[in-house]
Every structure is written in C-alpha cells, then in structure tokens.
Design an enzyme around this catalytic site. Structure first.
Site, PDB file in Angstrom:
ATOM      1  N   VAL A 162      39.980  43.797  33.424  1.00 28.15           N
ATOM      2  CA  VAL A 162      39.357  44.487  34.552  1.00 28.15           C
ATOM      3  C   VAL A 162      38.563  45.719  34.100  1.00 28.15           C
ATOM      4  O   VAL A 162      37.405  45.897  34.477  1.00 28.15           O
ATOM      5  CB  VAL A 162      40.440  44.871  35.607  1.00 28.15           C
ATOM      6  CG1 VAL A 162      39.920  45.880  36.606  1.00 28.15           C
ATOM      7  CG2 VAL A 162      40.898  43.616  36.330  1.00 28.15           C
ATOM      8  N   LYS A 200      42.065  47.709  19.802  1.00 30.57           N
ATOM      9  CA  LYS A 200      41.080  47.249  20.792  1.00 30.57           C
ATOM     10  C   LYS A 200      39.845  48.136  20.785  1.00 30.57           C
ATOM     11  O   LYS A 200      38.710  47.669  20.757  1.00 30.57           O
ATOM     12  CB  LYS A 200      41.759  47.284  22.175  1.00 30.57           C
ATOM     13  CG  LYS A 200      41.065  46.480  23.227  1.00 30.57           C
ATOM     14  CD  LYS A 200      41.833  46.537  24.534  1.00 30.57           C
ATOM     15  CE  LYS A 200      42.637  45.284  24.786  1.00 30.57           C
ATOM     16  NZ  LYS A 200      43.226  45.202  26.118  1.00 30.57           N
ATOM     17  N   PHE A 209      38.755  42.061  42.695  1.00 33.74           N
ATOM     18  CA  PHE A 209      38.975  40.654  43.048  1.00 33.74           C
ATOM     19  C   PHE A 209      38.367  39.690  42.037  1.00 33.74           C
ATOM     20  O   PHE A 209      38.288  38.496  42.302  1.00 33.74           O
ATOM     21  CB  PHE A 209      38.408  40.370  44.446  1.00 33.74           C
ATOM     22  CG  PHE A 209      39.080  41.171  45.529  1.00 33.74           C
ATOM     23  CD1 PHE A 209      40.285  40.761  46.072  1.00 33.74           C
ATOM     24  CD2 PHE A 209      38.524  42.366  45.981  1.00 33.74           C
ATOM     25  CE1 PHE A 209      40.923  41.506  47.054  1.00 33.74           C
ATOM     26  CE2 PHE A 209      39.155  43.120  46.968  1.00 33.74           C
ATOM     27  CZ  PHE A 209      40.358  42.696  47.501  1.00 33.74           C
ATOM     28  N   ASN A 232      45.822  37.498  47.291  1.00 28.11           N
ATOM     29  CA  ASN A 232      46.361  36.686  46.206  1.00 28.11           C
ATOM     30  C   ASN A 232      47.499  35.783  46.682  1.00 28.11           C
ATOM     31  O   ASN A 232      47.600  34.630  46.277  1.00 28.11           O
ATOM     32  CB  ASN A 232      46.836  37.574  45.050  1.00 28.11           C
ATOM     33  CG  ASN A 232      45.684  37.909  44.117  1.00 28.11           C
ATOM     34  OD1 ASN A 232      44.554  37.480  44.342  1.00 28.11           O
ATOM     35  ND2 ASN A 232      45.949  38.665  43.075  1.00 28.11           N
ATOM     36  N   PHE A 266      40.378  26.253  46.359  1.00 24.36           N
ATOM     37  CA  PHE A 266      41.819  26.417  46.084  1.00 24.36           C
ATOM     38  C   PHE A 266      42.653  25.286  46.688  1.00 24.36           C
ATOM     39  O   PHE A 266      43.782  25.485  47.092  1.00 24.36           O
ATOM     40  CB  PHE A 266      42.325  27.790  46.539  1.00 24.36           C
ATOM     41  CG  PHE A 266      41.933  28.869  45.574  1.00 24.36           C
ATOM     42  CD1 PHE A 266      42.824  29.326  44.630  1.00 24.36           C
ATOM     43  CD2 PHE A 266      40.640  29.382  45.586  1.00 24.36           C
ATOM     44  CE1 PHE A 266      42.442  30.288  43.696  1.00 24.36           C
ATOM     45  CE2 PHE A 266      40.244  30.342  44.660  1.00 24.36           C
ATOM     46  CZ  PHE A 266      41.149  30.797  43.715  1.00 24.36           C
ATOM     47  N   GLY A 273      47.255  20.457  40.899  1.00 22.80           N
ATOM     48  CA  GLY A 273      47.336  20.577  39.442  1.00 22.80           C
ATOM     49  C   GLY A 273      48.680  21.145  39.030  1.00 22.80           C
ATOM     50  O   GLY A 273      49.677  21.009  39.752  1.00 22.80           O
ATOM     51  N   CYS A 287      47.761  37.264  37.474  1.00 19.17           N
ATOM     52  CA  CYS A 287      47.775  37.852  38.813  1.00 19.17           C
ATOM     53  C   CYS A 287      48.692  37.153  39.814  1.00 19.17           C
ATOM     54  O   CYS A 287      49.634  37.766  40.308  1.00 19.17           O
ATOM     55  CB  CYS A 287      46.350  37.903  39.367  1.00 19.17           C
ATOM     56  SG  CYS A 287      45.324  39.066  38.453  1.00 19.17           S
ATOM     57  N   LYS A 292      52.657  37.377  39.351  1.00 13.22           N
ATOM     58  CA  LYS A 292      53.244  38.723  39.497  1.00 13.22           C
ATOM     59  C   LYS A 292      52.963  39.312  40.887  1.00 13.22           C
ATOM     60  O   LYS A 292      53.807  40.005  41.449  1.00 13.22           O
ATOM     61  CB  LYS A 292      52.779  39.659  38.372  1.00 13.22           C
ATOM     62  CG  LYS A 292      51.422  40.269  38.561  1.00 13.22           C
ATOM     63  CD  LYS A 292      51.130  41.330  37.513  1.00 13.22           C
ATOM     64  CE  LYS A 292      49.713  41.843  37.626  1.00 13.22           C
ATOM     65  NZ  LYS A 292      49.360  42.513  38.874  1.00 13.22           N
ATOM     66  N   LYS A 324      43.690  28.628  32.892  1.00 16.46           N
ATOM     67  CA  LYS A 324      42.490  28.049  33.491  1.00 16.46           C
ATOM     68  C   LYS A 324      41.356  28.111  32.467  1.00 16.46           C
ATOM     69  O   LYS A 324      41.497  28.781  31.430  1.00 16.46           O
ATOM     70  CB  LYS A 324      42.121  28.757  34.788  1.00 16.46           C
ATOM     71  CG  LYS A 324      41.684  30.189  34.636  1.00 16.46           C
ATOM     72  CD  LYS A 324      41.185  30.644  35.985  1.00 16.46           C
ATOM     73  CE  LYS A 324      40.651  32.034  35.943  1.00 16.46           C
ATOM     74  NZ  LYS A 324      40.081  32.451  37.192  1.00 16.46           N
TER      75      LYS A 324
HETATM   76  N1  LIG Z   1      42.958  40.016  34.940  1.00 18.14           N
HETATM   77  C1  LIG Z   1      42.460  39.777  36.136  1.00 18.14           C
HETATM   78  O1  LIG Z   1      41.834  38.730  36.370  1.00 18.14           O
HETATM   79  C2  LIG Z   1      42.625  40.773  37.257  1.00 18.14           C
HETATM   80  C3  LIG Z   1      41.866  40.632  38.418  1.00 18.14           C
HETATM   81  C4  LIG Z   1      42.010  41.565  39.443  1.00 18.14           C
HETATM   82  C5  LIG Z   1      42.931  42.593  39.307  1.00 18.14           C
HETATM   83  N2  LIG Z   1      43.681  42.694  38.180  1.00 18.14           N
HETATM   84  C6  LIG Z   1      44.619  43.822  38.074  1.00 18.14           C
HETATM   85  O2  LIG Z   1      44.042  44.812  37.245  1.00 18.14           O
HETATM   86  C7  LIG Z   1      45.034  45.471  36.459  1.00 18.14           C
HETATM   87  C8  LIG Z   1      44.693  45.336  34.993  1.00 18.14           C
HETATM   88  O3  LIG Z   1      44.728  43.963  34.653  1.00 18.14           O
HETATM   89  P1  LIG Z   1      44.119  43.412  33.288  1.00 18.14           P
HETATM   90  O4  LIG Z   1      44.207  41.932  33.345  1.00 18.14           O
HETATM   91  O5  LIG Z   1      42.814  44.074  33.039  1.00 18.14           O
HETATM   92  O6  LIG Z   1      45.201  43.960  32.258  1.00 18.14           O
HETATM   93  P2  LIG Z   1      45.125  43.993  30.670  1.00 18.14           P
HETATM   94  O7  LIG Z   1      46.511  43.843  30.195  1.00 18.14           O
HETATM   95  O8  LIG Z   1      44.076  43.049  30.182  1.00 18.14           O
HETATM   96  O9  LIG Z   1      44.588  45.481  30.344  1.00 18.14           O
HETATM   97  C9  LIG Z   1      45.305  46.622  30.603  1.00 18.14           C
HETATM   98  C10 LIG Z   1      44.943  47.652  29.551  1.00 18.14           C
HETATM   99  O10 LIG Z   1      45.530  48.893  29.886  1.00 18.14           O
HETATM  100  C11 LIG Z   1      45.879  49.549  28.673  1.00 18.14           C
HETATM  101  N3  LIG Z   1      46.819  50.631  28.938  1.00 18.14           N
HETATM  102  C12 LIG Z   1      48.140  50.561  29.232  1.00 18.14           C
HETATM  103  N4  LIG Z   1      48.655  51.784  29.416  1.00 18.14           N
HETATM  104  C13 LIG Z   1      47.640  52.653  29.247  1.00 18.14           C
HETATM  105  C14 LIG Z   1      47.530  54.075  29.326  1.00 18.14           C
HETATM  106  N5  LIG Z   1      48.583  54.825  29.622  1.00 18.14           N
HETATM  107  N6  LIG Z   1      46.342  54.635  29.101  1.00 18.14           N
HETATM  108  C15 LIG Z   1      45.265  53.882  28.795  1.00 18.14           C
HETATM  109  N7  LIG Z   1      45.301  52.540  28.703  1.00 18.14           N
HETATM  110  C16 LIG Z   1      46.467  51.939  28.934  1.00 18.14           C
HETATM  111  C17 LIG Z   1      46.393  48.441  27.801  1.00 18.14           C
HETATM  112  O11 LIG Z   1      46.392  48.789  26.435  1.00 18.14           O
HETATM  113  C18 LIG Z   1      45.424  47.314  28.143  1.00 18.14           C
HETATM  114  O12 LIG Z   1      44.337  47.281  27.251  1.00 18.14           O
HETATM  115  C19 LIG Z   1      46.364  44.820  36.866  1.00 18.14           C
HETATM  116  O13 LIG Z   1      46.963  45.580  37.869  1.00 18.14           O
HETATM  117  C20 LIG Z   1      45.939  43.472  37.412  1.00 18.14           C
HETATM  118  O14 LIG Z   1      46.849  42.957  38.349  1.00 18.14           O
HETATM  119  C21 LIG Z   1      43.535  41.821  37.143  1.00 18.14           C
END
Ligand SMILES: NC(=O)c1ccc[n+]([C@@H]2O[C@H](COP(=O)([O-])OP(=O)(O)OC[C@H]3O[C@@H](n4cnc5c(N)ncnc54)[C@H](O)[C@@H]3O)[C@@H](O)[C@H]2O)c1
Length: 432
Positions: free
Chosen positions: A11, A35, A152, A211, A252, A256, A263, A266, A324
């Site tokens: 995100v 990273k 989203f 979700n 949706f 499958g 997402c 959790k 996916k």
């Molecule tokens: N992945 C998706 O498709 C998606 C879509 C919509 C919403 N979200 C939501 O967005 C949020 C992030 O999801 P994601 O998939 O990007 O997670 P991710 O695990 O890919 O990335 C999270 C990042 O945060 C970093 N992090 C953790 N603690 C930290 C801190 N204290 N300071 C700085 N960086 C820190 C981690 O090192 C990691 O790189 C979640 O709440 C998720 O539910 C995800």
C-alpha cells in the site's frame, strides 16, 4: 504537497509512487533497511505490474525518495500517511495494532507545526480516536488532524485501482482536513471517482464492511459449488445466471479455493472481533470465516480422493502458488495448507509460479521450485491449477506431462471439461 508514507509495503509504495506521479513530493519511509536500500538502488521489493517504471520515473525526477529515518520523514512532511501492516494476533481474531501505535508515538514526538495524519492501514473502528489520544498527550497546543482514508487497491491491479478507484473514502469531520484531502485527491476524483466524506469511525468501518461483503460473496459461491458437484450442475452457469442480476453483480462470483491474501482473512476476523467488543453478534461474518477454513480442508480431502488416497512418492505439480495472479503475495494462500499436507503424506511437490521461488515453501520437505512450466509438469501424476496466471490458460498438458494416466485438478475452472474428456485427460474442476 509534501507527503510521507510510513510503511513502504504494497500500500505505502503504490500510493507513494502514484501520489508522486501526480506532482507531490513524497518520502516513503520504512524500518526495513533492506527494503529501503533496494529501493534506493532502483530495485522493487514486490511484484506489482507497472510499479517499477512508475517508481523509477518519479525517483529520477526527485519527487519520490526512500528513507529509514522515519522521524526525519515526519518532520519534513505536511501530510503523514500511516501504511504499516495490521496483522491478526496469533490464535485470536483481534487486529494487532502495535505498528500503527509505534508510528503514532513517533509522530507525537516529531510535530512542531500543523500536520495532517492519515490512516491508510486497515484499522478497527475507534483506532483513529486512539491515535489522536496518543498524539494529544504530547502536543496539547499544536493543531493536528487524524483522518481515516482506507485503501481499496487490489494487489496485481494496484496502480490502476489507485488511479481509477470507484471511490475515495475520507473520514473526518474537520473542514480543514477535508479540504486538504480533497485537493490532494483532485486529480483522481476528476476522473469520475466519487469522493465520499464521512466520519472517521464511518470510514474505518466502510473498509471492513466492504472486505467482509466481498469475502461473503466468494464463500457463498464456493458453497454453491459444493452443491453443484453433487447435483451435476456447472457452477459457471450459476455465476452467470445470478450475476446478470444487477442487484447482485457478476464480480466475486467465481468459485475456487478458499479466499486468501493479506486482507480478507484478517479483515473478516477483525470485524468479528470488533462486533464482539461492541457485544454485537456478526453471525454472517463469523460463518464466512468458518466456511472459508472448512473449504481448505474440503479441497485437501478432494485431492486425496482424486489421488485414490495414494500420495506417497507421487509427483504433484502446482501451477501457481500465490493467492491470486499478478502478485508474489503468499499470505494465507490455500496452496500453503495443501502443500504441507501433501508433503506430510510423502508426495513430491514441484511448483512453478511466474512471480518466482517462495522462501516460505523452502521450509517444507519435498518441495521444489521449477523455473519452467514444462519441468514442473514433466511426468507428473497430478497437476493442480492453483492460481489463474495467464501463463497457465492455454497449455498442452499431454505434451507437457508426457505420460499416461495423469490427472488435472483445476481449482480455477480454466479449462473445458468436455475438451479434456475428448483428449482423454482425467480432469476435475470446481463445482462442475
Ligand atoms: N496489500 C493490500 O492489497 C492492501 C489493500 C488495502 C489495504 N491494505 C492495508 O494496508 C496496510 C498495509 O498493508 P500492506 O499489504 O502494504 O503491508 P506490508 O506488510 O506489505 O507493508 C507494511 C510495511 O510497514 C513496515 N513497517 C512496520 N512497522 C513500521 C514502523 N513502525 N515504521 C515504519 N514502517 C513500518 C514494514 O516493514 C512493511 O514494509 C494493512 O493494514 C492492510 O490491511 C492492504
């Protein structure tokens, strides 16, 4: 505008790159040193179509930068996006918010002028109130706003989803914060997306409600697929037949494996937990969670049955292991449970995935990554089509496997059962 994204994952990195492409100055900050150094070298740590080009372009034009110095990023930005992970606690449905609160604490120590703090991470309703309280403790006199702006985007389609979203949801009752958010999102909202302003708690709940609704749709069609298998009906016909009703919609509704990813699993659990906290029984969502767990066991039993209960020393091929296509994300992928079960049963598992080898599968016995589809399939006893990558949609299995009596279990219904029968291939699909 000067922004920072705290948390440079799926995100944070995608939204940071997209915001910088709209002309903003964006700092992407993360505690993960590897990273950030990769990103500073122009290497993208995740698989997301189109992201590399977008990051490189904006990095070279000095609108996008990367740092591990989070305090510095906060001090040098007007809008701070919290984009850290919100996983589920082990053996519980509760969302673990420690990363969010760590960031809130750091923000509280680094404010000396007005800041707009925006939660993009998916967080349970009332989390914004808690973030505000943490920051207020140290900053009684400094004005700031805490806004909820849930994301989203879908992995694999993340850039398109970010630039052309159906809606932008902004949770705040502050006129000033809303004005800033509206002007930040103006380039996106101009392209026909609806900008929807609601309360902060409202925005937090919209995300979970969305979700959980989508997860319900998937579980619903998956359970109907079980019925179709018994009643000799093709689930694809049911999906089309009901999806043509505009009140239902066709998306949706593809049967499958169990839903997976970072997402839905959790977020459905966290919503159940929130309901419990408010003493509200969200019985539908509770059953969706249960149905999804049951589905993993059900599909494993089906594999066992397809193999005539003999898995020992059999070569089983997985085409695709991610939850996916167009992502490298393995979080909660059904393949994980299937592969560890089959490994315990003594099968030899070979897998191919266009997003590459998976570290998480290295820990499981008898599992081998194959760079090519042909080496994964050669002399296989069972091919499991797990993920619908385009690479797997037009394969000549007879040629690839090069032996008699192999079986195919198509978890995505990519192939026609009639054609398979004509080619004398032992083929099994979902709900047909
Ligand atoms: N992945 C998706 O498709 C998606 C879509 C919509 C919403 N979200 C939501 O967005 C949020 C992030 O999801 P994601 O998939 O990007 O997670 P991710 O695990 O890919 O990335 C999270 C990042 O945060 C970093 N992090 C953790 N603690 C930290 C801190 N204290 N300071 C700085 N960086 C820190 C981690 O090192 C990691 O790189 C979640 O709440 C998720 O539910 C995800």
């Amino acid at each position: 505008m000067k922004l920072c994204m705290i948390g440079t994952g799926y995100v944070g990195l995608v939204s940071g790159a997209c915001f910088s492409d709209m002309g903003n100055k964006v700092i992407c900050a993360d505690i993960d040193k590897k990273k950030i150094s990769q990103l500073n070298l122009g290497k993208i740590p995740i698989y997301e179509p189109g992201l590399e080009e977008l990051v490189k372009k904006n990095f070279n034009q000095k609108r996008l930068s990367f740092t591990t110095n989070i305090s510095w990023a906060i001090r040098n930005s007007d809008i701070i996006f919290i984009c850290v992970g919100t996983p589920t606690f082990k053996n519980s449905n509760k969302a673990d918010l420690k990363y969010v609160f760590q960031v809130a604490n750091l923000i509280s120590k680094n404010i000396s002028k007005y800041k707009l703090i925006v939660t993009k991470s998916t967080v349970p309703v009332t989390t914004g109130d808690k973030i505000e309280n943490i920051i207020k403790k140290r900053n009684k006199k400094i004005l700031f706003d805490v806004v909820s702006n849930p994301e989203f985007l879908r992995e694999g389609e993340a850039i398109r989803d970010f630039i052309y979203p159906d809606r932008v949801v902004v949770g705040t009752l502050s006129k000033k914060a809303n004005r800033v958010m509206k002007s930040l999102y103006l380039p996106i909202v101009k392209k026909d997306s609806r900008y929807f302003n609601t309360s902060r708690r409202g925005a937090e709940l919209v995300k979970y409600a969305s979700n959980a609704f989508l997860a319900t749709k998937i579980s619903y069609i998956n359970e109907l697929a079980n019925l179709c298998e018994k009643a000799s009906v093709d689930i694809k016909d049911i999906s089309i037949g009901i999806g043509l009703d505009q009140r239902i919609g066709e998306r949706f509704l593809r049967a499958g494996p169990a839903y997976g990813g970072s997402c839905f699993p959790k977020d459905t659990k966290a919503l159940v937990d929130t309901g419990d906290k408010f003493k509200v029984n969200l019985s539908i969502v509770k059953n969706v969670v249960k149905s999804n767990e049951n589905r993993k066991d059900l599909l494993i039993k089906r594999i066992h049955q397809i193999m005539g209960k003999k898995c020992k020393n059999k070569k089983i091929t997985f085409l695709g292991v991610t939850f996916k296509p167009n992502t490298d994300d393995m979080r909660e992928a059904t393949s994980l449970k299937m592969i560890s079960y089959l490994s315990k049963k003594g099968a030899k598992i070979y897998y191919n995935d266009p997003s590459g080898k998976k570290d998480i599968l290295d820990k499981i016995k008898n599992v081998k990554f194959c760079k090519s589809i042909s080496s994964a399939c050669f002399k296989s006893d069972l091919i499991i089509l797990h993920t619908e990558w385009n690479d797997y949609k037009q394969l000549n299995f007879k040629k690839l496997v090069n032996k008699n009596n192999f079986k195919i279990y198509d978890l995505r219904n990519l192939y026609s059962p009639k054609k398979m029968l004509r080619n004398k291939i032992n083929y099994f699909g979902i709900g047909r």
